[in-house]
Design a protein around this motif. Structure first.
Motif, PDB file in Angstrom:
ATOM      1  N   ILE A 115      23.061 -59.202  21.801  1.00 12.44           N
ATOM      2  CA  ILE A 115      21.742 -59.422  21.209  1.00 12.44           C
ATOM      3  C   ILE A 115      21.752 -58.803  19.823  1.00 12.44           C
ATOM      4  O   ILE A 115      22.185 -57.651  19.633  1.00 12.44           O
ATOM      5  CB  ILE A 115      20.648 -58.787  22.063  1.00 12.44           C
ATOM      6  CG1 ILE A 115      20.647 -59.409  23.470  1.00 12.44           C
ATOM      7  CG2 ILE A 115      19.274 -58.970  21.415  1.00 12.44           C
ATOM      8  CD1 ILE A 115      19.716 -58.733  24.425  1.00 12.44           C
ATOM      9  N   SER A 116      21.268 -59.559  18.835  1.00 12.92           N
ATOM     10  CA  SER A 116      21.190 -59.079  17.455  1.00 12.92           C
ATOM     11  C   SER A 116      19.824 -59.414  16.885  1.00 12.92           C
ATOM     12  O   SER A 116      19.170 -60.375  17.303  1.00 12.92           O
ATOM     13  CB  SER A 116      22.302 -59.705  16.608  1.00 12.92           C
ATOM     14  OG  SER A 116      22.163 -61.126  16.586  1.00 12.92           O
ATOM     15  N   TRP A 117      19.436 -58.601  15.903  1.00 13.64           N
ATOM     16  CA  TRP A 117      18.136 -58.793  15.237  1.00 13.64           C
ATOM     17  C   TRP A 117      18.373 -59.578  13.948  1.00 13.64           C
ATOM     18  O   TRP A 117      19.230 -59.235  13.151  1.00 13.64           O
ATOM     19  CB  TRP A 117      17.490 -57.447  14.932  1.00 13.64           C
ATOM     20  CG  TRP A 117      16.096 -57.599  14.378  1.00 13.64           C
ATOM     21  CD1 TRP A 117      15.728 -57.516  13.078  1.00 13.64           C
ATOM     22  CD2 TRP A 117      14.928 -57.854  15.114  1.00 13.64           C
ATOM     23  NE1 TRP A 117      14.385 -57.709  12.933  1.00 13.64           N
ATOM     24  CE2 TRP A 117      13.859 -57.922  14.206  1.00 13.64           C
ATOM     25  CE3 TRP A 117      14.667 -58.039  16.476  1.00 13.64           C
ATOM     26  CZ2 TRP A 117      12.549 -58.152  14.586  1.00 13.64           C
ATOM     27  CZ3 TRP A 117      13.360 -58.265  16.852  1.00 13.64           C
ATOM     28  CH2 TRP A 117      12.315 -58.326  15.929  1.00 13.64           C
ATOM     29  N   SER A 124      11.467 -63.221  11.800  1.00 12.79           N
ATOM     30  CA  SER A 124      12.353 -62.233  12.404  1.00 12.79           C
ATOM     31  C   SER A 124      12.310 -62.420  13.913  1.00 12.79           C
ATOM     32  O   SER A 124      11.314 -62.895  14.473  1.00 12.79           O
ATOM     33  CB  SER A 124      11.923 -60.808  12.040  1.00 12.79           C
ATOM     34  OG  SER A 124      10.599 -60.549  12.479  1.00 12.79           O
ATOM     35  N   ALA A 126      14.902 -61.771  17.866  1.00 17.17           N
ATOM     36  CA  ALA A 126      16.132 -61.363  18.536  1.00 17.17           C
ATOM     37  C   ALA A 126      16.910 -62.608  18.933  1.00 17.17           C
ATOM     38  O   ALA A 126      16.350 -63.544  19.508  1.00 17.17           O
ATOM     39  CB  ALA A 126      15.821 -60.510  19.761  1.00 17.17           C
ATOM     40  N   GLY A 137      17.037 -67.896  20.579  1.00 23.72           N
ATOM     41  CA  GLY A 137      16.362 -66.789  19.933  1.00 23.72           C
ATOM     42  C   GLY A 137      14.982 -66.581  20.512  1.00 23.72           C
ATOM     43  O   GLY A 137      14.334 -67.494  21.013  1.00 23.72           O
ATOM     44  N   ARG A 148       9.252 -54.923  18.011  1.00 21.27           N
ATOM     45  CA  ARG A 148      10.662 -55.289  18.077  1.00 21.27           C
ATOM     46  C   ARG A 148      11.261 -54.947  19.430  1.00 21.27           C
ATOM     47  O   ARG A 148      12.064 -55.730  19.979  1.00 21.27           O
ATOM     48  CB  ARG A 148      11.429 -54.576  16.963  1.00 21.27           C
ATOM     49  CG  ARG A 148      12.928 -54.855  16.981  1.00 21.27           C
ATOM     50  CD  ARG A 148      13.615 -54.248  15.774  1.00 21.27           C
ATOM     51  NE  ARG A 148      15.053 -54.445  15.835  1.00 21.27           N
ATOM     52  CZ  ARG A 148      15.896 -54.105  14.868  1.00 21.27           C
ATOM     53  NH1 ARG A 148      15.418 -53.540  13.745  1.00 21.27           N
ATOM     54  NH2 ARG A 148      17.194 -54.303  14.995  1.00 21.27           N
ATOM     55  N   GLU A 152      13.162 -57.593  21.870  1.00 24.88           N
ATOM     56  CA  GLU A 152      14.551 -57.396  22.308  1.00 24.88           C
ATOM     57  C   GLU A 152      14.638 -57.313  23.837  1.00 24.88           C
ATOM     58  O   GLU A 152      15.614 -57.782  24.434  1.00 24.88           O
ATOM     59  CB  GLU A 152      15.118 -56.135  21.668  1.00 24.88           C
ATOM     60  CG  GLU A 152      15.346 -56.290  20.168  1.00 24.88           C
ATOM     61  CD  GLU A 152      15.893 -55.013  19.549  1.00 24.88           C
ATOM     62  OE1 GLU A 152      15.816 -53.966  20.242  1.00 24.88           O
ATOM     63  OE2 GLU A 152      16.381 -55.066  18.414  1.00 24.88           O
ATOM     64  N   ALA A 155      14.608 -60.830  25.121  1.00 23.99           N
ATOM     65  CA  ALA A 155      15.919 -61.436  24.899  1.00 23.99           C
ATOM     66  C   ALA A 155      16.942 -60.898  25.895  1.00 23.99           C
ATOM     67  O   ALA A 155      17.804 -61.648  26.382  1.00 23.99           O
ATOM     68  CB  ALA A 155      16.366 -61.192  23.471  1.00 23.99           C
ATOM     69  N   GLU A 156      16.859 -59.611  26.210  1.00 23.04           N
ATOM     70  CA  GLU A 156      17.789 -59.012  27.161  1.00 23.04           C
ATOM     71  C   GLU A 156      17.594 -59.598  28.564  1.00 23.04           C
ATOM     72  O   GLU A 156      18.567 -59.828  29.290  1.00 23.04           O
ATOM     73  CB  GLU A 156      17.613 -57.498  27.190  1.00 23.04           C
ATOM     74  CG  GLU A 156      18.534 -56.770  28.160  1.00 23.04           C
ATOM     75  CD  GLU A 156      20.006 -56.990  27.837  1.00 23.04           C
ATOM     76  OE1 GLU A 156      20.808 -57.053  28.782  1.00 23.04           O
ATOM     77  OE2 GLU A 156      20.344 -57.109  26.629  1.00 23.04           O
TER      78      GLU A 156
END
Length: 589
Positions: A115-117, A124, A126, A137, A148, A152, A155-156
């Motif tokens: 996972i990246s931002w 913006s 994840a 995304g 944030r 995240e 997304a996880e």
């Protein structure tokens, strides 16, 4: 000095004017400040009451697409997207992400997901990657917040589902696991077949036992009708429905178990199991919530049963003669007991109606209205029969054991029900007469008045004027004395009922104690009359003669026993109609 003198007055004047302007400016600022302070509460109130423009957050995105667009991979929902992105709707984003994952699914590894931002183009979010490939995304609009950490975490969670999918696909390629799943499914199928076979055998066994018990011990006679065949049908249908319900239940469990054995169909099996658990919990919750109502129904049932038993015991005492009541006779006590018990149960049903589970639902109300309409339209004839039966019963016109004649039917009353009366004729025929016919047709009761003085029966003969009437009367009385079954009191007597053109009509009246045997007694009496008139050579004027014959029409004594008759032959009753069979006043059966 001129310049100075000339400038001095100017500088002084300029200084004083600038000071005045500053003073006026300060005063204006103070006034404006005071006005702003005075108008501040109004401004705050206006701001609170006026609609605020929606903030450019994800809530607007969620409101625009409240259902969301799920990213479905291998029969599982990885993540649900709500927000658009650069002209793409949430559905388009989900479709594109699903295609990317499906195309790369065979080469993906669970450990390669990360996972990246990302911040690009003013957006913006994840991103879930597999090495350098962005799979999907998660934007702030997809989770409803700009935090944030929350983005995240969403997304996880999607990445965790995707890792589980990758692992299950790897397991699905292993022949050993597939073979284990097939074996477990085959074993479950065999168990299901055995259970279904056992349910069928159990169904047949229970039906046989219930029918045997019903035939041997259960007696359901309502208004003269045997309800046991109907109860047998209901029992069979009920047991079959229970068997069908259990079969469907076991089939449901089997399907859920088999689907869980394979990775691709595991979500379907889980959903089936969860649905069954929810149904079970709902049923248990509903049962617990209905416990007070069920207890109330049990109390109402017990109280009603106790009251009806007391009523039945009291009326039974009246029927047996232990209790004497002026307004109620013993023969009507049993029917009155049934009527009162029925009214008590109906009242109890009305009281218990609000406590019946589901009584307040629209379906229950609809069924109640439908049944009420059916009873209103279809029970008019039944109510007429019941009311007519009550009229006949409480008018004391007939009782069981009476010998009656209704219309063209004549026989012994063997049963009186709420809808009909049953007669048994001397021909051993059972006649059912509806109560409505009884209340609208004249009925002759041969038994009611004959218990004390006997029943009078008559027979008539027509004798010419050339025979002394005193001789005829004596011969008729002698024929009566030879007949069995006649009462000594009142004595037989003869009436001359008509003086016709060619003959006199004599009517012999005799009394009998058993009305049911009057046909046989009357037949024997007529035989003796014929013998007596033949003995004394008196001609009976039947059939009629147009002119007087030269010789008398009679049978000499020496011809009484012409072949095939014999001298020891006596008038006998048909088989089954002997005096012993008639001694109790009942017709032969």
């Amino acid at each position: 000095m001129i310049g100075m003198s000339s400038q001095a007055p100017h500088g002084v004047d300029g200084t004083s004017s600038s000071a005045a302007r500053r003073a006026r400016a300060d005063a204006c600022r103070r006034v404006v400040l005071l006005l702003m302070l005075a108008l501040l509460p109004l401004r705050v109130a206006w701001a609170d009451s006026s609609p605020q423009a929606p903030a450019p957050s994800t809530s607007s995105s969620l409101a625009g697409n409240p259902e969301g667009a799920p990213v479905v991979v291998w029969n599982r929902t990885v993540v649900t997207l709500y927000a658009p992105y650069h002209g793409m709707s949430a559905e388009e984003r989900a479709h594109a992400a699903g295609e990317r994952i499906e195309n790369a699914l065979d080469t993906l590894k669970a450990d390669h997901l990360s996972i990246s931002w990302i911040e690009a183009g003013g957006e913006s979010g994840a991103a879930v990657r597999a090495d350098n490939l962005v799979l999907f995304g998660v934007l702030p609009g997809d989770v409803g917040t700009d935090d944030r950490a929350a983005i995240e975490q969403a997304a996880e969670r999607g990445a965790a589902v995707l890792r589980e999918i990758i692992r299950e696909r790897e397991q699905a390629r292993q022949p050993r696991l597939l073979l284990v799943g097939v074996l477990y499914s085959a074993l479950a199928t065999v168990i299901l077949i055995v259970l279904c076979w056992a349910l069928i055998r159990l169904d047949r066994f229970v039906q046989r036992k219930l029918i045997a018990v019903t035939q041997a011990r259960l007696r359901l006679d309502v208004a003269g009708f045997d309800l046991r065949p109907m109860m047998w049908t209901l029992v069979r249908r009920g047991v079959s429905l229970v068997r069908l319900a259990l079969t469907l239940f076991f089939g449901y469990l089997w399907l859920s178990f088999v689907l869980k054995r394979f990775p691709y169909s595991h979500p379907w099996g889980s959903r089936l199991g969860d649905y069954l658990m929810q149904i079970g919990l709902q049923l248990m919750t509903g049962l617990v919530n209905q416990l007070p109502n069920l207890l109330t129904l049990i109390v109402i049932f017990l109280v009603t049963r106790g009251v009806t038993r007391l009523i039945a015991a009291w009326f039974q005492a009246v029927e047996e003669g232990a209790v004497q009541v002026g307004w109620l006779e013993a023969p009507t006590a049993r029917v009155t007991s049934r009527l009162v018990s029925t009214l008590v149960w109906l009242f109890a049903l009305i009281v218990a109606y609000p406590y019946i589970p589901g009584a307040g639902t629209d379906a229950f109300k609809g069924v109640s209205v439908f049944l009420g309409l059916m009873l209103s339209l279809g029970s008019a004839g039944i109510v007429n029969q019941v009311m007519s039966g009550l009229v006949v019963l409480y008018s004391r016109a007939v009782r069981v054991g009476d010998f009656v004649r209704v219309g063209d039917h004549e026989g012994m009353v063997v049963e009186m029900g709420a809808l009909s009366m049953k007669l048994v004729t001397r021909k051993r025929e059972e006649i059912t007469v509806p109560n409505s016919v009884l209340s609208s047709t004249s009925m002759r009761n041969f038994t009611r008045q004959s218990r004390d003085t006997g029943l009078l029966i008559t027979t008539s003969v027509t004798i010419g004027y050339d025979t002394p009437w005193r001789q005829v009367v004596a011969m008729l009385e002698q024929a009566a004395s030879r007949t069995d079954g006649l009462q000594a009191e009142p004595r037989p007597f003869v009436l001359q009922t008509a003086l016709s053109d060619f003959y006199i009509e004599y009517q012999l009246n005799v009394a009998i104690q058993r009305p049911a045997s009057y046909v046989m007694i009357l037949s024997e009496l007529n035989r003796h009359i014929v013998d007596i008139f033949n003995e004394f050579g008196v001609q009976i004027m039947s059939p009629h003669f147009e002119e007087q014959p030269k010789e008398k029409v009679w049978v000499p004594h020496e011809q009484w026993y012409a072949a095939p008759a014999s001298r020891d032959r006596r008038p006998t009753a048909p088989p089954g109609a002997t005096a012993s069979s008639m001694s109790d006043g009942r017709p032969p059966v």
